[in-house]
Design an enzyme around this catalytic site. Structure first.
Site, PDB file in Angstrom:
ATOM      1  N   LYS A  70      17.957  24.522 -43.647  1.00  0.00           N
ATOM      2  CA  LYS A  70      18.243  25.603 -44.593  1.00  0.00           C
ATOM      3  C   LYS A  70      17.435  26.881 -44.359  1.00  0.00           C
ATOM      4  O   LYS A  70      17.875  27.965 -44.721  1.00  0.00           O
ATOM      5  CB  LYS A  70      18.025  25.121 -46.038  1.00  0.00           C
ATOM      6  CG  LYS A  70      19.076  24.141 -46.524  1.00  0.00           C
ATOM      7  CD  LYS A  70      18.864  23.795 -47.983  1.00  0.00           C
ATOM      8  CE  LYS A  70      19.850  22.745 -48.445  1.00  0.00           C
ATOM      9  NZ  LYS A  70      19.725  22.438 -49.872  1.00  0.00           N
ATOM     10  N   GLY A 130       7.143  19.179 -58.154  1.00  0.00           N
ATOM     11  CA  GLY A 130       7.486  19.325 -56.748  1.00  0.00           C
ATOM     12  C   GLY A 130       7.255  20.752 -56.274  1.00  0.00           C
ATOM     13  O   GLY A 130       7.119  21.677 -57.097  1.00  0.00           O
ATOM     14  N   GLY A 132       8.788  21.483 -52.873  1.00  0.00           N
ATOM     15  CA  GLY A 132       9.612  21.519 -51.672  1.00  0.00           C
ATOM     16  C   GLY A 132      10.749  22.528 -51.854  1.00  0.00           C
ATOM     17  O   GLY A 132      10.692  23.386 -52.748  1.00  0.00           O
ATOM     18  N   GLY A 133      11.782  22.398 -51.021  1.00  0.00           N
ATOM     19  CA  GLY A 133      12.886  23.359 -51.042  1.00  0.00           C
ATOM     20  C   GLY A 133      13.575  23.455 -52.401  1.00  0.00           C
ATOM     21  O   GLY A 133      13.837  24.557 -52.899  1.00  0.00           O
ATOM     22  N   GLY A 249      21.211  15.224 -61.473  1.00  0.00           N
ATOM     23  CA  GLY A 249      21.542  16.427 -60.708  1.00  0.00           C
ATOM     24  C   GLY A 249      22.953  16.522 -60.153  1.00  0.00           C
ATOM     25  O   GLY A 249      23.224  17.387 -59.312  1.00  0.00           O
TER      26      GLY A 249
END
Ligand code: NDP
Length: 291
Positions: A70, A130, A132-133, A249
Site C-alpha cells: 500500500k 495499534g 500499523g497501517g 470490521g
C-alpha cells in the site's frame, strides 16, 4: 457475459487468495448491469512495478492494492490524491491519462461504516489500539473528523509516537497522544470510543485480545474492531461484557470496496445496493448476529 467490451479491475497483493473483494465488485457489477470483471492477482515483491506497468498496458480500468504494497506502490503512480498522500498509503488505483492515480478508500470506508452504525467521531474522545497501517488511517480519520482527543496505544511505543507526530504535522491537530498499551490506566477517568486496529484476535488466533484486563473495557462505551474474521472477536466480547456496544470490521471492508467501485465507474452506489452486497458478505462469513 465476458466479451470484447468487458472492463477489468483487480487486486494486487501477496497473499490475495482469501480476499472477499471479488465478491464485492463482481456483485456490484451484476447488480448494476456493468460489463466489468474483478480478478485477484498474486504479485511477488520484485514484480510490483512491472505488474503496474503491465496492468496499464493491458488497459485495466482500476486496481485495489493490499498488504504489503500500500505504501510502496505510490512510487509508480502518476499522481496521488491529497488524502492518500497525507495517510501515506493507497489501496485504490484509478486509470488516468499516462498512468494510475492513487486513492485511499480505507479511511473513508471506515468513516462511512462507523457513521452507518450511528457512531459520531466529531467531539468524541477516541482510543485507537495499534499503530500499523489501519491504525494510521483511523488516526487520520479521527483528526480530520474533529475528534476531541485521540489516544494512540501501541505495543511499540516508538511507532505510536511516530504516527502521532505525523498525524499532528499533517492535520494541524494537537490532541493526538501516543501511549504504550500498558499505560491504559493513565487514560482520563471517562468513557471512550475504542477502535481496535491491531492484528491480535484475527482468525485463527481468535481467543486473544490486545488488552485483556476488564479494567480497560470499563472505560469503553463503544468498541469498533477492524477485524471481521471472526465476526465476534475477543475484543468485542470484552467490550460487551462491560456493557458497551461492539462492532466488527466487515462494513469497513464493504465501504472501502464500494468507494473504489464508485471511483472506477464515476458513479454513486445506492445504499440499498450496498446493503444487498453486505448481505452476501455476511452470508459468506457466516455472520448471523448484528447487535
Ligand atoms: P500492521 O501489520 O500494519 O499493524 C499491526 C498492528 O498490530 C501493530 O500496531 C502491531 O504492534 C500490533 N500487533 C501485532 N501483534 C501484536 C501483539 N502480539 N501484541 C500487541 N500488538 C500487536 O497491520 P494493519 O494495520 O494493516 O492491520 C491491522 C488489522 O486491521 C488486521 O487485523 C487487519 O485484518 C485489519 N484491517 C481491516 C480492514 C477492514 O477493511 N476491515 C482494513 C485493513 C486492516 P507493533 O507496532 O508493536 O508491532
Amino acid at each position: 457475459m465476458i466479451d470484447g467490451y468487458t472492463r477489468t479491475c483487480g487486486l494486487i497483493g501477496n497473499p490475495v487468495e482469501h480476499t472477499l473483494s471479488p465478491m464485492i465488485h463482481n456483485t456490484l457489477a451484476a447488480l448494476l448491469s456493468h460489463n466489468l470483471v474483478y480478478v485477484p492477482f498474486h504479485v511477488e515483491k520484485d514484480n510490483i512495478f512491472s505488474a503496474l506497468k503491465g496492468a496499464y498496458a493491458l488497459n485495466l480500468l482500476g486496481l485495489n492494492v493490499t498488504v504489503p504494497y500500500k505504501s510502496q506502490i505510490m512510487e509508480g503512480l502518476v499522481s496521488v490524491d491529497e488524502l492518500a498522500e497525507k495517510i501515506g498509503a493507497v489501496n485504490t488505483l484509478v486509470r488516468t491519462e499516462g498512468g494510475y492515480k492513487g486513492y485511499n478508500t480505507d479511511m473513508p470506508g471506515l468513516y462511512r461504516a462507523m457513521r452507518g452504525e450511528g457512531i459520531e467521531i466529531e467531539g468524541q474522545e477516541v482510543v485507537i489500539l495499534g499503530a500499523g497501517g489501519a491504525a494510521r488511517a483511523a488516526a487520520f480519520m479521527c483528526a480530520l473528523q474533529n475528534a476531541s482527543a485521540v489516544y494512540l496505544l501501541n505495543r511499540s511505543y516508538d511507532k505510536a509516537l511516530a504516527v502521532a507526530k505525523e498525524v499532528k504535522e499533517k492535520t494541524g491537530k494537537e490532541y493526538i497522544y501516543p501511549m504504550s498499551l500498558s499505560q491504559y490506566e493513565k487514560l482520563p477517568d471517562r468513557k471512550f470510543l475504542a477502535i481496535q486496529a491491531t492484528s491480535v484476535g484475527l482468525y485463527p488466533d481468535t481467543e486473544r485480545a490486545v488488552i485483556e484486563e476488564e479494567a480497560f473495557y470499563r472505560k469503553i462505551h463503544t468498541g469498533y474492531d477492524l477485524i471481521y474474521k471472526p465476526s465476534e472477536t475477543c475484543f468485542m466480547k470484552l467490550v460487551r461484557k462491560q456493557g458497551g456496544e461492539a462492532y466488527h470490521g466487515l462494513k469497513m471492508l464493504l465501504y472501502q470496496g464500494i468507494i473504489a467501485y464508485e471511483l472506477w465507474n464515476n458513479i454513486s452506489v445506492p445504499e440499498k445496493m450496498a446493503v444487498q452486497v453486505y448481505e452476501i458478505l455476511k452470508k459468506k462469513m457466516g455472520v448471523m448476529d448484528e447487535r
